[in-house]
Design an enzyme around this catalytic site. Structure first.
Site, PDB file in Angstrom:
ATOM      1  N   LYS A  39       0.854  -1.203   0.000  1.00  0.00           N
ATOM      2  CA  LYS A  39       0.000   0.000   0.000  1.00  0.00           C
ATOM      3  C   LYS A  39       0.885   1.247   0.000  1.00  0.00           C
ATOM      4  O   LYS A  39       2.101   1.139   0.233  1.00  0.00           O
ATOM      5  CB  LYS A  39      -0.925  -0.016   1.220  1.00  0.00           C
ATOM      6  CG  LYS A  39      -0.222  -0.033   2.555  1.00  0.00           C
ATOM      7  CD  LYS A  39      -1.213  -0.078   3.701  1.00  0.00           C
ATOM      8  CE  LYS A  39      -0.487  -0.179   5.037  1.00  0.00           C
ATOM      9  NZ  LYS A  39      -1.310   0.179   6.167  1.00  0.00           N
ATOM     10  N   TYR A 272      13.916  31.399   2.523  1.00  0.00           N
ATOM     11  CA  TYR A 272      12.762  32.167   3.016  1.00  0.00           C
ATOM     12  C   TYR A 272      12.913  32.488   4.502  1.00  0.00           C
ATOM     13  O   TYR A 272      13.355  31.654   5.288  1.00  0.00           O
ATOM     14  CB  TYR A 272      11.479  31.354   2.850  1.00  0.00           C
ATOM     15  CG  TYR A 272      11.014  31.226   1.421  1.00  0.00           C
ATOM     16  CD1 TYR A 272      10.653  32.345   0.673  1.00  0.00           C
ATOM     17  CD2 TYR A 272      10.941  29.975   0.824  1.00  0.00           C
ATOM     18  CE1 TYR A 272      10.228  32.212  -0.643  1.00  0.00           C
ATOM     19  CE2 TYR A 272      10.514  29.821  -0.483  1.00  0.00           C
ATOM     20  CZ  TYR A 272      10.166  30.952  -1.215  1.00  0.00           C
ATOM     21  OH  TYR A 272       9.746  30.824  -2.504  1.00  0.00           O
ATOM     22  N   MET A 320       9.840  24.588  -1.292  1.00  0.00           N
ATOM     23  CA  MET A 320       9.006  23.587  -1.967  1.00  0.00           C
ATOM     24  C   MET A 320       9.846  22.631  -2.826  1.00  0.00           C
ATOM     25  O   MET A 320       9.611  21.426  -2.849  1.00  0.00           O
ATOM     26  CB  MET A 320       7.948  24.272  -2.836  1.00  0.00           C
ATOM     27  CG  MET A 320       6.963  23.287  -3.445  1.00  0.00           C
ATOM     28  SD  MET A 320       5.760  24.049  -4.517  1.00  0.00           S
ATOM     29  CE  MET A 320       4.635  24.779  -3.361  1.00  0.00           C
TER      30      MET A 320
HETATM   31  C1  UAH Z   1      -4.093  -4.143   8.220  1.00  0.00           C
HETATM   32  C2  UAH Z   1      -2.602  -4.079   8.065  1.00  0.00           C
HETATM   33  C3  UAH Z   1      -1.940  -2.856   7.966  1.00  0.00           C
HETATM   34  O1  UAH Z   1      -2.653  -1.722   7.999  1.00  0.00           O
HETATM   35  C4  UAH Z   1      -0.541  -2.836   7.817  1.00  0.00           C
HETATM   36  C5  UAH Z   1       0.151  -4.026   7.796  1.00  0.00           C
HETATM   37  C6  UAH Z   1       1.655  -4.040   7.692  1.00  0.00           C
HETATM   38  O2  UAH Z   1       2.216  -3.477   8.855  1.00  0.00           O
HETATM   39  P1  UAH Z   1       3.807  -3.355   9.015  1.00  0.00           P
HETATM   40  O3  UAH Z   1       4.251  -2.377   7.996  1.00  0.00           O
HETATM   41  O4  UAH Z   1       4.009  -2.838  10.415  1.00  0.00           O
HETATM   42  O5  UAH Z   1       4.366  -4.722   8.777  1.00  0.00           O
HETATM   43  C7  UAH Z   1      -0.548  -5.217   7.895  1.00  0.00           C
HETATM   44  N1  UAH Z   1      -1.909  -5.205   8.029  1.00  0.00           N
END
Ligand code: UAH
Length: 393
Positions: A39, A272, A320
């Site tokens: 993710k 800045y 920036m």
């Molecule tokens: C539901 C969920 C998460 O939000 C994150 C992870 C992974 O966590 P780590 O990065 O601490 O391993 C797993 N599951």
């Protein structure tokens, strides 16, 4: 190698990702699979390339935070199972099924409604569901046994929903006191026993994140969800100090000096707000990274970078797109390399220490490196791919 006009980039060592997965494989029971958590653009590393490497190295499933993150992987022809860990709107369930992206079932009501939608629309595809049980994270998920049973019954009856998994998430597994993690574990096991007593056959059971995997490898069940450890970082100092799994950070952030000046003449203010006044003769270099790249403005007059193997302080405010560094009397040339996170000669700057300066955690430091920074992927010490949404000549 392609030339980049604005010389700041990330290097991701794909061999390190492979070795990190192998280190976890050696630490967990043989039967436990690895779901690579990619993710947030693989915690800033680039989701497509990390997902490919993770799958090649032994992970069998992927996790993302949103349906859209999952579709990015599918569009890159990644075929492995993908689970969305977060909440997905009910009117997107058909789309999720069509892309073969599994969703988290967060409450019995959501599952019943998803079932009703797919049934009414006579979906062409089954939608995989992993039921999230909230044992103490207090974020998402089913909180009672009754609700869990109701959800499971809806899944078992449905022609369009496929019950693929049941999971929980630890909130304190990275801390020295194990009590709450053990409480969450026991509660989850109690919920699963309750289902078994009702005659339910369980699908894939998973609970461990990186911290729980390192601290409680026997809780790895059918699968672990490996996030930060995949990238070679420990979830906390406590977990690192256990010395149980050897990890190798995969990411470095580098840049080349864009401009150099010796501050011989007045005015000697820098950036800045004119918050830094250079010493006479001090060499100040301009580095093409700023807060729009995810390099926090809170590092103004506080952070440091590596130049010729030495730590050099930031001069004035991070802007920036650019940040200035103090080189003392070193006669630098434009084009010389600086390391922002990572190693240069015998010195290194870790994302953990940058996080400490920023009063946050290293997860945030890496996940917020913006998409305008090109990602260079290395294998066997050589750059084998450059990934960037921008056009470079
Ligand atoms: C539901 C969920 C998460 O939000 C994150 C992870 C992974 O966590 P780590 O990065 O601490 O391993 C797993 N599951």
């Amino acid at each position: 190698m392609q030339k980049i006009g604005r010389e700041v980039w990330i290097e991701v060592n794909l061999d390190a990702i492979k070795r990190n997965i192998q280190a976890f494989q050696a630490h967990i029971p043989r039967k436990s699979k690895i779901m690579a958590v990619v993710k947030a653009n693989a915690y800033g590393h680039g989701s497509v390339e990390v997902a490919r490497q993770a799958l090649e190295s032994g992970a069998t499933e992927l996790a993302v935070a949103s349906l859209e993150e999952g579709i990015v992987l599918r569009k890159a022809k990644i075929e492995a199972p993908i689970l969305v860990l977060g909440l997905t709107r009910l009117d997107c369930v058909k789309k999720a099924a069509a892309w073969r992206i599994d969703l988290s079932g967060l409450c019995a009501d959501w599952i019943n409604q998803a079932n009703a939608i797919l049934t009414k629309e006579e979906s062409q595809h089954q939608l995989g569901i992993h039921v999230n049980v909230d044992t103490g994270m207090g974020r998402l998920g089913i909180r009672t046994k009754e609700e869990l049973l109701e959800a499971v019954e809806a899944l078992e009856k449905s022609k369009y929903l496929r019950w693929d998994g049941v999971f929980t998430h630890f909130s304190t597994a990275d801390e020295p006191n194990p009590d709450f993690a053990l409480f969450q574990h026991d509660r989850f096991i109690d919920f699963l026993r309750f289902l078994k007593k009702k005659g339910v056959t369980l699908p894939t059971v998973h609970m461990n994140n990186t911290a729980a995997t390192i601290v409680f490898p026997t809780f790895s069940a059918d699968m672990i969800r490996l996030g930060i450890g995949l990238y070679g970082l420990y979830p906390s100092q406590y977990v690192e100090d256990l010395d149980a799994v050897q990890l190798e950070p995969a990411l470095s952030l580098k840049a080349r000096i864009a401009f150099v000046k010796q501050m011989m003449t007045e005015p000697r203010m820098v950036s800045y707000g004119a918050t830094y006044v250079a010493k006479p003769d001090e060499v100040i270099a301009t580095i093409p990274i700023g807060y729009a790249d995810g390099y926090s403005r809170a590092l103004s007059n506080k952070g440091f970078m590596l130049f010729r193997g030495k730590r050099v302080p930031i001069a004035g405010r991070v802007t920036m797109d650019m940040t200035m560094i103090r080189l003392g009397e070193m006669k630098a040339r434009p084009g010389e390399e600086v390391v922002i996170y990572g190693r240069q000669q015998d010195e290194a700057i870790s994302v953990e220490e940058i996080a400490e300066l920023l009063n946050t955690i290293h997860y945030e430091v890496i996940a917020t490196i913006s998409r305008r920074v090109p990602r260079f992927y290395k294998r066997g010490g050589k750059i084998m791919k450059i990934s960037t949404p921008m056009m470079y000549v």
